[in-house]
Design a protein around this motif. Structure first.
Motif, mmCIF file in Angstrom:
data_model
loop_
_atom_site.group_PDB
_atom_site.id
_atom_site.type_symbol
_atom_site.label_atom_id
_atom_site.label_comp_id
_atom_site.label_asym_id
_atom_site.label_seq_id
_atom_site.Cartn_x
_atom_site.Cartn_y
_atom_site.Cartn_z
ATOM 1 N N ILE A 1 46.032 41.491 75.640
ATOM 2 C CA ILE A 1 45.198 41.164 74.484
ATOM 3 C C ILE A 1 45.792 39.993 73.717
ATOM 4 O O ILE A 1 45.102 39.050 73.344
ATOM 5 C CB ILE A 1 45.065 42.396 73.559
ATOM 6 N N ARG A 2 47.088 40.060 73.460
ATOM 7 C CA ARG A 2 47.776 38.984 72.752
ATOM 8 C C ARG A 2 49.107 38.729 73.438
ATOM 9 O O ARG A 2 49.979 39.588 73.369
ATOM 10 C CB ARG A 2 47.985 39.359 71.274
ATOM 11 N N PRO A 3 49.314 37.634 74.123
ATOM 12 C CA PRO A 3 48.330 36.572 74.364
ATOM 13 C C PRO A 3 47.265 37.010 75.360
ATOM 14 O O PRO A 3 47.502 37.880 76.192
ATOM 15 C CB PRO A 3 49.187 35.440 74.948
ATOM 16 N N ALA A 4 46.066 36.420 75.246
ATOM 17 C CA ALA A 4 44.942 36.794 76.105
ATOM 18 C C ALA A 4 45.085 36.131 77.468
ATOM 19 O O ALA A 4 44.641 35.007 77.688
ATOM 20 C CB ALA A 4 43.627 36.390 75.447
ATOM 21 N N VAL A 5 45.734 36.819 78.383
ATOM 22 C CA VAL A 5 45.977 36.305 79.727
ATOM 23 C C VAL A 5 45.805 37.445 80.728
ATOM 24 O O VAL A 5 45.835 38.618 80.357
ATOM 25 C CB VAL A 5 47.393 35.691 79.860
ATOM 26 N N HIS B 1 57.116 36.425 90.399
ATOM 27 C CA HIS B 1 56.400 37.060 89.283
ATOM 28 C C HIS B 1 55.396 36.098 88.657
ATOM 29 O O HIS B 1 55.516 34.878 88.785
ATOM 30 C CB HIS B 1 57.386 37.506 88.201
ATOM 31 N N THR B 2 54.429 36.684 87.961
ATOM 32 C CA THR B 2 53.575 35.920 87.050
ATOM 33 C C THR B 2 54.001 36.328 85.651
ATOM 34 O O THR B 2 53.808 37.482 85.249
ATOM 35 C CB THR B 2 52.089 36.208 87.280
ATOM 36 N N THR B 3 54.616 35.402 84.940
ATOM 37 C CA THR B 3 55.297 35.700 83.679
ATOM 38 C C THR B 3 54.586 35.022 82.519
ATOM 39 O O THR B 3 54.256 33.837 82.592
ATOM 40 C CB THR B 3 56.754 35.192 83.729
ATOM 41 N N THR B 4 54.347 35.767 81.443
ATOM 42 C CA THR B 4 53.847 35.142 80.227
ATOM 43 C C THR B 4 55.028 34.858 79.313
ATOM 44 O O THR B 4 55.870 35.724 79.068
ATOM 45 C CB THR B 4 52.802 36.018 79.507
ATOM 46 N N THR C 1 49.601 23.284 71.694
ATOM 47 C CA THR C 1 50.002 24.689 71.733
ATOM 48 C C THR C 1 48.919 25.592 71.166
ATOM 49 O O THR C 1 49.191 26.669 70.685
ATOM 50 C CB THR C 1 51.311 24.886 70.944
ATOM 51 N N ARG C 2 47.668 25.123 71.249
ATOM 52 C CA ARG C 2 46.571 25.937 70.716
ATOM 53 C C ARG C 2 45.914 26.789 71.790
ATOM 54 O O ARG C 2 44.937 27.462 71.543
ATOM 55 C CB ARG C 2 45.524 25.028 70.050
ATOM 56 N N HIS C 3 46.439 26.716 72.985
ATOM 57 C CA HIS C 3 45.852 27.475 74.086
ATOM 58 C C HIS C 3 46.961 27.893 75.037
ATOM 59 O O HIS C 3 48.082 27.394 74.973
ATOM 60 C CB HIS C 3 44.839 26.599 74.836
ATOM 61 N N SER C 4 46.624 28.844 75.923
ATOM 62 C CA SER C 4 47.578 29.260 76.950
ATOM 63 C C SER C 4 47.408 28.380 78.174
ATOM 64 O O SER C 4 46.302 27.951 78.495
ATOM 65 C CB SER C 4 47.333 30.728 77.326
ATOM 66 N N GLU C 5 48.518 28.126 78.857
ATOM 67 C CA GLU C 5 48.478 27.315 80.062
ATOM 68 C C GLU C 5 49.380 27.936 81.109
ATOM 69 O O GLU C 5 50.459 28.455 80.794
ATOM 70 C CB GLU C 5 48.928 25.887 79.753
ATOM 71 N N PHE D 1 53.190 31.414 82.251
ATOM 72 C CA PHE D 1 52.274 31.034 81.181
ATOM 73 C C PHE D 1 53.061 30.445 80.020
ATOM 74 O O PHE D 1 54.087 31.004 79.608
ATOM 75 C CB PHE D 1 51.541 32.263 80.614
ATOM 76 N N ASP D 2 52.576 29.346 79.481
ATOM 77 C CA ASP D 2 53.069 28.842 78.201
ATOM 78 C C ASP D 2 51.983 29.191 77.191
ATOM 79 O O ASP D 2 50.817 28.818 77.361
ATOM 80 C CB ASP D 2 53.282 27.325 78.257
ATOM 81 N N THR D 3 52.334 29.941 76.145
ATOM 82 C CA THR D 3 51.340 30.408 75.178
ATOM 83 C C THR D 3 51.642 29.833 73.801
ATOM 84 O O THR D 3 52.773 29.422 73.524
ATOM 85 C CB THR D 3 51.318 31.946 75.106
#
Length: 294
Positions: free
Chosen positions: A69-73, A159-162, A200-204, A215-217
């Motif tokens: 949910i937060r971050p939304a990924v 891994h897929t890491t946020t 930095t207004r979005h996740s990438e 992910f960079d959030t």
């Protein structure tokens, strides 16, 4: 053709296809009608509209393994939360909120303190003691001097890491160390959407190596733990687990109850006082929210 959404902004989704690059896509209207929204990290099927311009349409969302949910990924299997060990002084209350959120969503979290070169050994030892019992992997690194970054890279493989943390702790520097061409990739996408690099207004989502993504959030300065049940908060503090069921009262909240095993453990320094005080602060917050609801 299958790919993974690496960025979503202003109704456009940027889908990375292994060995072929990034395609700029819109989502079919059916997703909106079904109240589905593609998320960064989603595995998708796309149809190609223009191969030369790398434009396409998202035609199918593949099943998600996780959805945060937060971050939304989507499709994350671990989190990396980064704080500075010093300059700025780490906001441990904010860190604890993040750990509660990830614990609630069953996501393993690596706690990484950057800028260890700016902190005294006493300060680093204090942080080690506070988080010794929280069952999270704890790293101290210096992105500036590339100390500890090799171990970090190993923990991200497969891994897929946020990655999350407040602004100013060196997240962009760490991303550029992990992926030297990240700035170039971001620039290529930004050129299409007329945005500046490293917004930095979005996740990438960045591709590290085969089967590994990060992910960079956006940075955060506050976090809400939402509508969590106050009775369940204690389960998000792993230090308390071995004492569950040994307090005098069943369902003890470890607050004002007498003969509380957790409070005794804090008194005996088996549980960090700072972590316990963090728990009490969040417990009071949830109790106040509950009062306002009724």
């Amino acid at each position: 053709m299958q790919g993974k959404i690496v960025k979503g902004i202003a109704g456009f989704y940027y889908v990375y296809v292994e060995d072929l690059g990034v395609y700029e896509c819109k989502a079919k209207g059916i997703f909106r009608n079904q109240k589905q929204k593609p998320l960064v990290g989603d595995d998708v099927e796309i149809g190609i509209l223009d191969e030369k311009e790398k434009e396409g349409t998202i035609i199918k969302l593949l099943p998600r393994s996780t959805e945060l949910i937060r971050p939304a990924v989507a499709n994350v299997d671990q989190a990396l939360v980064i704080f500075a060990a010093a300059k700025p002084k780490p906001n441990l209350s904010l860190l604890d909120r993040f750990l509660v959120m990830m614990n609630r969503q069953s996501v393993d979290t690596i706690i990484c303190f950057n800028k260890k070169d700016e902190a005294s050994e006493a300060d680093l030892e204090k942080l080690r003691n506070i988080y010794a019992g929280c069952q999270n992997r704890l790293l101290f690194i210096s992105a500036k001097y590339q100390e500890g970054t090799g171990e970090l890279k190993k923990l991200l493989q497969g891994h897929t890491t946020t990655m999350a943390g407040p602004s100013g702790v060196g997240k962009s520097t760490i991303i550029n160390l992990l992926i030297p061409d990240a700035g170039m990739e971001t620039g290529e996408i930004s050129e299409k959407i007329d945005r500046g690099r490293h917004t930095t207004r979005h996740s990438e989502l960045f591709h590290l190596v085969a089967g590994s993504y990060i992910f960079d959030t956006p940075g955060f300065s506050s976090l809400e733990i939402g509508d969590m049940d106050k009775e369940k908060l204690r389960f998000s503090y792993p230090e308390f687990h071995e004492y569950e069921g040994t307090c005098r009262f069943q369902g003890c909240l470890h607050d004002r109850e007498p003969d509380c095993a957790v409070k005794m453990a804090v008194k005996e320094e088996k549980i960090s006082l700072q972590r316990y005080e963090s728990y009490i602060m969040l417990l009071k917050e949830l109790q106040e929210k509950e009062k306002r609801r009724y």
